[in-house]
Design an enzyme around this catalytic site. Sequence first.
Site, PDB file in Angstrom:
ATOM      1  N   ASP A   4       6.546  -8.916  -2.471  1.00  0.00           N
ATOM      2  CA  ASP A   4       5.574  -7.932  -2.004  1.00  0.00           C
ATOM      3  C   ASP A   4       6.304  -6.617  -1.731  1.00  0.00           C
ATOM      4  OD1 ASP A   4       3.343  -6.710  -0.964  1.00  0.00           O
ATOM      5  OD2 ASP A   4       3.460  -7.723   0.983  1.00  0.00           O
ATOM      6  N   ASP A  98       1.266  -4.601  -6.491  1.00  0.00           N
ATOM      7  CA  ASP A  98       2.608  -4.660  -5.900  1.00  0.00           C
ATOM      8  C   ASP A  98       2.948  -6.025  -5.322  1.00  0.00           C
ATOM      9  OD1 ASP A  98       0.838  -4.415  -3.628  1.00  0.00           O
ATOM     10  OD2 ASP A  98       2.622  -3.972  -2.447  1.00  0.00           O
ATOM     11  N   GLU A  99       2.259  -7.049  -5.749  1.00  0.00           N
ATOM     12  CA  GLU A  99       2.416  -8.328  -5.066  1.00  0.00           C
ATOM     13  C   GLU A  99       2.187  -9.461  -6.056  1.00  0.00           C
ATOM     14  OE1 GLU A  99       0.050 -10.340  -1.425  1.00  0.00           O
ATOM     15  OE2 GLU A  99      -0.239  -8.212  -1.725  1.00  0.00           O
TER      16      GLU A  99
HETATM   17 MG    MG Z   1       2.747  -4.672  -0.388  1.00  0.00          MG
END
Ligand code: MG
Length: 381
Positions: A4, A98-99
């Site tokens: 993350d 983003d993860e």
């Molecule tokens: Mg994040």
Amino acid sequence: MHVDMDAFYASVEKLDNPELKNEPVLVGGAGPRGVVAAASYEARKHGARSAMPMRRALQLCPNATVIRPRISRYQQVSAVIFSIFREITPIVEGLSLDEAFLDISDRVPAHGQPLQIARRIKERILADTGLTASVGIGPNKLVAKIASDLEKPDGLCEVRPENFRKVLDPLPIEALFGIGPKTAVRLHRAGVKKFRDLRTADDASLVPVFGRYAQRMRERAAGIDRRPVGEDAQDKSVSAEETFDQDIGDRNKLHHYLMHMTERISKNIQRKGWVASQLNIKVRLPDFTTLSRQKSLQPPANGCRELQLIAAELLGDWLDAHPGAELRLLGVGVSGLGEDRQLDLFPEGKGAKNRKLDRLLDQVADRFGDAALQRGQHKIP
Ligand SMILES: [Mg+2]
């Protein structure tokens, strides 16, 4: 493994505007109804958070620089990160830009010890993008996701199978996916505050809050999660279509078919715990010309009523623009699917009533069959 990025949008903005280094940054809408999409750690120190109204965040942190989101730029950086993930394992489940979850178990060729892999990923991300990520390692997705949060930012945390209970037990229940603020308040009232309380709570305190999900939530608090990595809902779509025996021009009939198909789709994605960010309809004319119309859903949704209203609007608009048209086929589909992240199971307020209704209809269908109870038709827009 759960990877993350730290305060992703805000970090990208800092990267592109070095003068904002060490400054509080809020990414999001600046208008009167704007919402924070990401808050830098400097802004978080003052209490600003993502999903907070921008106005409120600026009260807490008046010195923050507000930047409008530049999604295409974030997508660019996201592509770099995901290509690093895919060098490590083919089984990557993206949750957002983003993860992601990465399966590095024995299902995939060995690359060394989990901690070594995690360090390598963090180094590569930093070298290729200039940004930091937090990584959690665990025996399943639930534990890995919690682990990635424990040492944020720039974190690296491995929770091993033999001690995951020790790590989870003292955590506040709010850290558990599926427990939103309102559910948390109800649990607190029942004396359930930590993971330990939740995993040992009896039905008398959990069933009023979670209904038939009581056992599942108890298992989650005990770190039990059997979901495999790799259900990459992002690339999936769910659709239904109907080819008619005879071309249909009647608005009411078309509407009726559309509502049925949309309801099926809604049930299908609800069962999988997904929400859709786009809905499309497809029409085919007697000469086989095929057209589609789509609309984005913001925020992503899976409720029957919500999807039906949008589908009806799309079809209504198309029919208005093509008076007298007859259809050979009508279809509806959803895409841009992702996990239902605001799965606050029993919240009050907006949407809750519709979700309650969906659940009720589901239960009736389970007991008496699909035909037992159907939604009334609403007006064609
Ligand atoms: Mg994040």
